[in-house]
Design an enzyme around this catalytic site. Structure first.
Site, PDB file in Angstrom:
ATOM      1  N   HIS A  41      -4.484  10.397 -16.437  1.00 39.38           N
ATOM      2  CA  HIS A  41      -4.153   9.026 -16.019  1.00 39.38           C
ATOM      3  C   HIS A  41      -4.938   7.987 -16.824  1.00 39.38           C
ATOM      4  CE1 HIS A  41      -7.827  10.026 -13.896  1.00 39.38           C
ATOM      5  NE2 HIS A  41      -8.079   8.731 -13.861  1.00 39.38           N
ATOM      6  N   SER A  83     -11.457  11.866 -11.673  1.00 36.24           N
ATOM      7  CA  SER A  83     -10.343  11.790 -10.707  1.00 36.24           C
ATOM      8  C   SER A  83      -9.286  12.853 -11.005  1.00 36.24           C
ATOM      9  CB  SER A  83      -9.740  10.384 -10.691  1.00 36.24           C
ATOM     10  OG  SER A  83     -10.719   9.447 -10.261  1.00 36.24           O
ATOM     11  N   CYS A 100      -8.906   3.742 -17.584  1.00 35.91           N
ATOM     12  CA  CYS A 100      -9.535   3.989 -16.279  1.00 35.91           C
ATOM     13  C   CYS A 100     -11.022   3.658 -16.275  1.00 35.91           C
ATOM     14  CB  CYS A 100      -9.314   5.431 -15.802  1.00 35.91           C
ATOM     15  SG  CYS A 100      -9.987   5.691 -14.139  1.00 35.91           S
ATOM     16  N   CYS A 113     -10.968  12.339 -16.759  1.00 36.03           N
ATOM     17  CA  CYS A 113     -11.735  11.581 -15.758  1.00 36.03           C
ATOM     18  C   CYS A 113     -12.015  12.478 -14.557  1.00 36.03           C
ATOM     19  CB  CYS A 113     -10.901  10.368 -15.334  1.00 36.03           C
ATOM     20  SG  CYS A 113     -11.591   9.385 -13.991  1.00 36.03           S
ATOM     21  N   HIS A 134     -11.006  15.886  -9.290  1.00 39.22           N
ATOM     22  CA  HIS A 134     -10.878  15.885  -7.814  1.00 39.22           C
ATOM     23  C   HIS A 134      -9.603  16.613  -7.386  1.00 39.22           C
ATOM     24  CE1 HIS A 134     -14.278  13.454  -6.630  1.00 39.22           C
ATOM     25  NE2 HIS A 134     -13.902  12.392  -7.331  1.00 39.22           N
TER      26      HIS A 134
END
Ligand code: NAD
Ligand code: ZN
Ligand code: ZN
Length: 384
Positions: A67, A48, A173, A46, A51
Site C-alpha cells: 500500500h 501495516s 505511507c 510497511c 500486521h
C-alpha cells in the site's frame, strides 16, 4: 468478475488466510470509469502489511498486499480529469470519496465514504482475479505488491518527474504519516521537547518532521543501534535504548517531561507509558497501530489533573493531494533527506524475506521492485 481478454497475468504477493503469504499469478480488470491503471515502479514494505501477515488484523479475503507505492499512469478510465497517461504518481492508501461531510470539511483522512479500508475499489469490485478467475482483493484499495494496479482517481497523486520512484513510494505511507503526525495531527511548535518511541520508517519520518519544525530536543527511542544511528543522522539530538533506559524517568528527570510523545510501534505497554513521559499540558500521539481489539490502561486522574492529551493519528491527518506534492517538493529542495530511509531495494519475490526482517527489526525500509523495472529507478542503491 470475468477476466478480460488480453490481460496478461502478473506475479503478485498475496496473503490468504490459512495459506499465508504467497506469490501467485493474478490478472487485472479493465480500466473502468473513474479508475486509473498505474504501473508500479517501487513499493515499500510497511509494518501495516506485516500486521496482516501476522494476523493482528484478521482478514478472510485473499489480498494482494502492499500500500506504499509510486508508479507511472498507464491508462485512464472515462471521466478521469486530473491525471494523464505518463504522469509520475504516488498512490494514497486512503482514497477519499470527496463527497462525505468530513471530505467536505477538509478532513480527507477521516473520510467516511472511502472503500479503501474494505480493500475494494469504490464500486465494491476488486480489480484483481486469480488464475481461476476468482476475485483477489487489493489491500487498502491498492494492492501494490505486483506489476500494475487499478485505483480510483482520488488515490493517484501526481508528483514531479524528478522525484525518484523509491522516494515517491515512501511518500505513499510512512513519510506522509510521520511528518503529518508532527505538522498536522500535533501541530508541534518550534522548541518543543519531543520523544519518538520506535524508529522504523514511520518513527524516522516523525523525527524528520520534528527537525523540520524546529523541535528541541528530539529524543529517539528504539531497541536497535542501527535505527538509532539513522535517527541521529536525521535530526534526533538524544538517542536512548528502550531496553536499557527507563524512558519516562529519564524524560522527567532531564526535561521535566516531553511536550509531545509519539508512539510509532503499536505496542500496548509503550502506549500505556506515554502519559508518564509528558509534562503538564503535553500530548501523546498514537501513530503505531495495535492489533484490533487490544485495550490499553491509562490513569485518567493524571490526564485530567495535568491537562495531558492523547491524540489519534490516521495517515498523519493528511490530505494526500495537498501534502504529498508538498513533501515531494521539500525532498527535491533538500529539506527532507528521504533517501536516508531506504534500506535494500530488492525484487518483488523477496517480499517474504523483507517482511521477516521487518518483524525482526533488522534493516531500514525495504523497497520492492516488480521484475524488469530495476533499471528505471533513479536512486542508486545496493540490491539485496
Ligand atoms: N497511523 C497510521 O496511519 C499508520 C501508518 C503507517 C504505519 N502505521 C503503524 O506504525 C507502526 C510502525 O510502522 P513501521 O512501518 O515504522 O514499523 P517498523 O517495524 O519499521 O518500526 C517499528 C520500530 O519499533 C522498534 N521497536 C520495537 N519494539 C520496541 C520497543 N519495545 N521499544 C522501542 N522500540 C521498539 C523497532 O526496532 C522498529 O525500529 C506500525 O504499527 C504500523 O502499522 C500507522
Ligand atoms: Zn503503511
Ligand atoms: Zn469522504
Amino acid at each position: 468478475m470475468t477476466v478480460p481478454l488480453g490481460s496478461m497475468p502478473a506475479a503478485a504477493i498475496t496473503f490468504r488466510q490459512g495459506a499465508g503469504l504467497g506469490i501467485e499469478l493474478i490478472r487485472l480488470g479493465e480500466t473502468g470509469p473513474g479508475l486509473v491503471r498505474v504501473d508500479i515502479k517501487a513499493t515499500g514494505v510497511c509494518h501495516s502489511d506485516l500486521h496482516i501477515v501476522d494476523g493482528d488484523w484478521p482478514t478472510d479475503r485473499p489480498l494482494v498486499l502492499g500500500h506504499e507505492a509510486s508508479g507511472v499512469v498507464a491508462e485512464i478510465g472515462a471521466g478521469v480529469r486530473d491525471v494523464q497517461v505518463g504522469d509520475h504518481v504516488v498512490l494514497s492508501w486512503f482514497a477519499p470519496c470527496g463527497r462525505c461531510v468530513t471530505c467536505a470539511s477538509g478532513q480527507a483522512w477521516l473520510c467516511s465514504g472511502t472503500t479503501a479500508i474494505d480493500n475494494t475499489l469504490p464500486d465494491g469490485s476488486t480489480g484483481f482475479t486469480d488464475d481461476d478467475g476468482l476475485e483477489v482483493w487489493p489491500y487498502l484499495g491498492l494492492g501494490t505488491f505486483t506489476d500494475s494496479v487499478l485505483v480510483p482517481e482520488s488515490a493517484v497523486i501526481v508528483v514531479s518527474d524528478e522525484l525518484p520512484f523509491e522516494v515517491g513510494a515512501l511518500l505513499g505511507c510512512s513519510v506522509t504519516t510521520g511528518v503529518g503526525a508532527v505538522v498536522n495531527t500535533a501541530s508541534v511548535p518550534v522548541g518543543s521537547v519531543a520523544v519518538v518511541i520506535g524508529c522504523g520508517g514511520v518513527g524516522l519520518s516523525i523525527i524528520m518532521g520534528l527537525k523540520l519544525v524546529g523541535a528541541n530536543p528530539i529524543i529517539a527511542v528504539d531497541l536497535s543501534a542501527e535505527k538509532l544511528a539513522i535517527a541521529e543522522e536525521l535530526g534526533a539530538t538524544v538517542v536512548l535504548r528502550g531496553d536499557e533506559v527507563d524512558v519516562p524517568a529519564h524524560l522527567q528527570e532531564h526535561y521535566g517531561g516531553a511536550d509531545f510523545a509519539f508512539e510509532a510501534i503499536g505496542r500496548i505497554a509503550t502506549i500505556e507509558s506515554l502519559p508518564s513521559m509528558l509534562s503538564a499540558g503535553g500530548s501523546a500521539v498514537l501513530v503505531g497501530m495495535t492489533p484490533v481489539g487490544a485495550r490499553a490502561s491509562i490513569d485518567p486522574f493524571d490526564l485530567a489533573d495535568q491537562g495531558k492529551s492523547i491524540l489519534g493519528c490516521n495517515y498523519g491527518s493528511s490530505v494526500a493531494k495537498r501534502d504529498i506534492p508538498r513533501l515531494a517538493d521539500l525532498y527535491l529542495a533538500g529539506l527532507l533527506p528521504l533517501d536516508k530511509l531506504i534500506g535494500l531495494v530488492r525484487p518483488l519475490s523477496d517480499a517474504s524475506s523483507a517482511l521477516d526482517e521487518l518483524r525482526a527489526g533488522v534493516g531500514l525500509r525495504s523497497i520492492l521492485v516488480p521484475a524488469g523495472r530495476e533499471e528505471e529507478l533513479q536512486v542508486a542503491r545496493p540490491t539485496g
